[in-house]
Design an enzyme around this catalytic site. Structure first.
Site, PDB file in Angstrom:
ATOM      1  N   ASP A  71       0.853  -1.191   0.000  1.00  0.00           N
ATOM      2  CA  ASP A  71       0.000   0.000   0.000  1.00  0.00           C
ATOM      3  C   ASP A  71       0.890   1.243   0.000  1.00  0.00           C
ATOM      4  O   ASP A  71       2.097   1.147   0.201  1.00  0.00           O
ATOM      5  CB  ASP A  71      -0.939   0.014   1.216  1.00  0.00           C
ATOM      6  CG  ASP A  71      -0.224  -0.445   2.472  1.00  0.00           C
ATOM      7  OD1 ASP A  71       0.970  -0.099   2.633  1.00  0.00           O
ATOM      8  OD2 ASP A  71      -0.837  -1.152   3.281  1.00  0.00           O
ATOM      9  N   ASP A  73       1.500   4.998   1.599  1.00  0.00           N
ATOM     10  CA  ASP A  73       1.173   5.993   2.615  1.00  0.00           C
ATOM     11  C   ASP A  73       1.755   7.325   2.166  1.00  0.00           C
ATOM     12  O   ASP A  73       2.833   7.378   1.574  1.00  0.00           O
ATOM     13  CB  ASP A  73       1.789   5.612   3.966  1.00  0.00           C
ATOM     14  CG  ASP A  73       1.174   4.328   4.511  1.00  0.00           C
ATOM     15  OD1 ASP A  73       0.014   4.038   4.169  1.00  0.00           O
ATOM     16  OD2 ASP A  73       1.869   3.619   5.262  1.00  0.00           O
ATOM     17  N   ASP A 151      11.003   4.448  12.737  1.00  0.00           N
ATOM     18  CA  ASP A 151      11.843   3.478  13.432  1.00  0.00           C
ATOM     19  C   ASP A 151      13.219   3.282  12.778  1.00  0.00           C
ATOM     20  O   ASP A 151      14.247   3.620  13.350  1.00  0.00           O
ATOM     21  CB  ASP A 151      11.112   2.141  13.659  1.00  0.00           C
ATOM     22  CG  ASP A 151      10.342   1.642  12.454  1.00  0.00           C
ATOM     23  OD1 ASP A 151      10.491   2.213  11.352  1.00  0.00           O
ATOM     24  OD2 ASP A 151       9.582   0.659  12.590  1.00  0.00           O
TER      25      ASP A 151
END
Ligand code: ATP
Ligand code: MG
Length: 447
Positions: A71, A73, A151
């Site tokens: 997907d 983002d 992260d």
């Protein structure tokens, strides 16, 4: 506070990362044609409205790895309300962490506003628990802060489809080239803020074929027990991502290597601590990986029913040893395992019904006479329970011949099917048994 700020400035934590490295198309080769039309349209429209908009996170990483992203983002400096106003077909979701879903046809892209990073000051202000785990994460910030709160360096890349540039604040492109997984900031602090990052490290390393860089890897062993403070539903979500990553078998092996498997994640204990079931579980994981890599669908219920099968088998046998007859014993075993699963493993209840059906159909697959196989073929869970039977055959638990019989029976013509039916060894046995059954007995048997 001022001393802390100056400390950070002088240690270079603020100034060092202010400017991104802007990598042109020629150096990375990711063309905008590889971006979905919805993501392309969304970034274009935001930019036309004078907002900054980039594709961000996992999609950029996957594009650089030559994979098709799951997907897309999008990160922007527009607030959720501003995004909502730009797109007619959009809605704001999430209460704590507000995002906008933009819809184009059947595709949806997630648009989030740049978030600020967290620091010890936030922790002191009550935004973290006593181990440093961040409880609040919803402050808007600059693009640079948004990169820094992510992260790993490889997950903090921004791609602008208009210019086809990658904006890289933390050296993620170089790390990806060197096949290196590196945490942004101080790894120990980042794991304390969110212990789930330890699981993510393993997932990305196994899934993308990367080495966890020594500094990123080192604190994991000592901090592993912090996973116990994470809400079970969050752990479950992350475990599900890991199991459905297409690299579950590799991830599980790596979790073991990093000592993240024992007593921390009940679901993983189940997977790894059943000597008899290990072969079956590893087969199930490999099978799931192959399906995912071949673009086939995978049902979480099927996966969980296989992960827990040997628990069911053990409980089933012990019920039978207590004198309960076969089928009621299986139902009681399923009930027992189901309860433990709901309490400890946090597997959502919605999967429970399908899991039980797959298990309950297993004895029926062993019956190959009369009308029974025909009825089973009509059952909505036939396919899943047949796949499950094949795993049992492969693991050596069930005679391979039975699986092969079903493979042939499904596609055979009527005449062949008739010839294939197994003759009842004791004629009339079935009828006698049926007569003996009490009228109010559970209809859970073979019919
Ligand atoms: P996948 O392809 O498996 O979805 P992903 O990188 O897109 O991988 P997501 O969990 O979808 O992972 O998260 C999207 C992005 O959000 C990540 O790339 C990362 O930048 C950021 N992110 C997600 N979880 C965390 C976390 N626990 N801490 C910091 N940043 C995170
Ligand atoms: Mg993602």
């Amino acid at each position: 506070m001022i001393t802390k700020f100056l400390g950070r400035v002088f240690s270079g934590r603020i100034f060092k990362t202010l400017q991104p490295k802007i990598i042109p198309f020629g150096a990375h080769g990711v063309a905008r044609t590889r971006v979905s039309s919805c993501a392309l349209k969304t970034t274009q429209t935001l930019q036309q409205h004078n907002f900054v908009a980039f594709i961000v996170g996992g999609a950029v990483r996957d594009l650089l790895l030559g994979r098709e992203p799951k997907d897309f983002d999008i990160a922007t400096d527009a607030t959720p309300e501003e995004v909502r106003r730009v797109f007619r077909r959009s809605r704001i979701i999430g209460r704590r962490f507000r995002l906008v879903h933009v819809l184009c046809g059947s595709e949806t892209v997630e648009v989030s506003t740049f978030r600020g990073s967290h620091s010890a000051d936030d922790a002191e202000a009550g935004g973290a628990d006593e181990h440093g785990r961040i409880l609040r994460d919803n402050v808007f910030g600059s693009q640079q802060q948004d990169a820094t709160r992510r992260d790993f360096t490889i997950n903090a890349l921004f791609y602008d489809p208009a210019s086809q540039e990658i904006w890289d604040y933390h050296g993620g492109v170089a790390d990806l080239k060197k096949r290196r997984l590196r945490m942004i900031g101080d790894p120990e602090q980042r794991y304390r803020e969110d212990p789930v990052r330890m699981l993510r490290a393993v997932r990305f390393a196994a899934g993308c074929g990367l080495e966890i860089e020594p500094k990123t890897r080192k604190p994991i062993r000592a901090l592993a027990q912090l996973l116990q403070n994470v809400p079970p539903s969050r752990l479950f979500d992350e475990m599900l991502k890991l199991l459905l990553s297409g690299h579950a078998a590799g991830c599980v092996a790596k979790l073991r290597k990093e000592r993240l498997h024992h007593g921390l994640l009940p679901l993983l204990d189940v997977i790894l601590e059943q000597p008899l079931g290990e072969r079956f579980v590893m087969l199930a994981l490999k099978n799931t990986d192959e399906r995912i890599r071949a673009g086939k669908s995978v049902s979480p219920a099927f996966l969980f029913s296989s992960l827990l099968w040997h628990e069911v088998l053990a409980a089933w046998k012990s019920m039978e040893a207590k004198g309960v007859s076969a089928i009621p014993a299986l139902y009681q075993a399923m009930e027992q395992v189901g309860q433990v699963q709901a309490e400890k493993l946090a597997i959502p209840r919605r999967y429970g019904t399908d899991m039980k059906e797959i298990w309950a159909l297993q004895p029926r697959l062993l019956q190959r006479s009369g009308r029974r196989p025909y009825r089973l073929l009509e059952h909505p869970r036939f396919r899943a329970s047949y796949d499950f039977l094949l795993l049992r055959c492969q693991s050596g638990e069930v005679d391979v011949e039975i699986g092969e019989w079903w493979t042939r029976f499904q596609d055979a013509d009527e005449q062949t099917r008739q010839q294939m039916l197994v003759q009842e060894t004791a004629p009339g046995k079935g009828r006698r048994r049926r007569r003996r059954r009490k009228p109010n007995a559970k209809p859970n048997d073979t019919e």
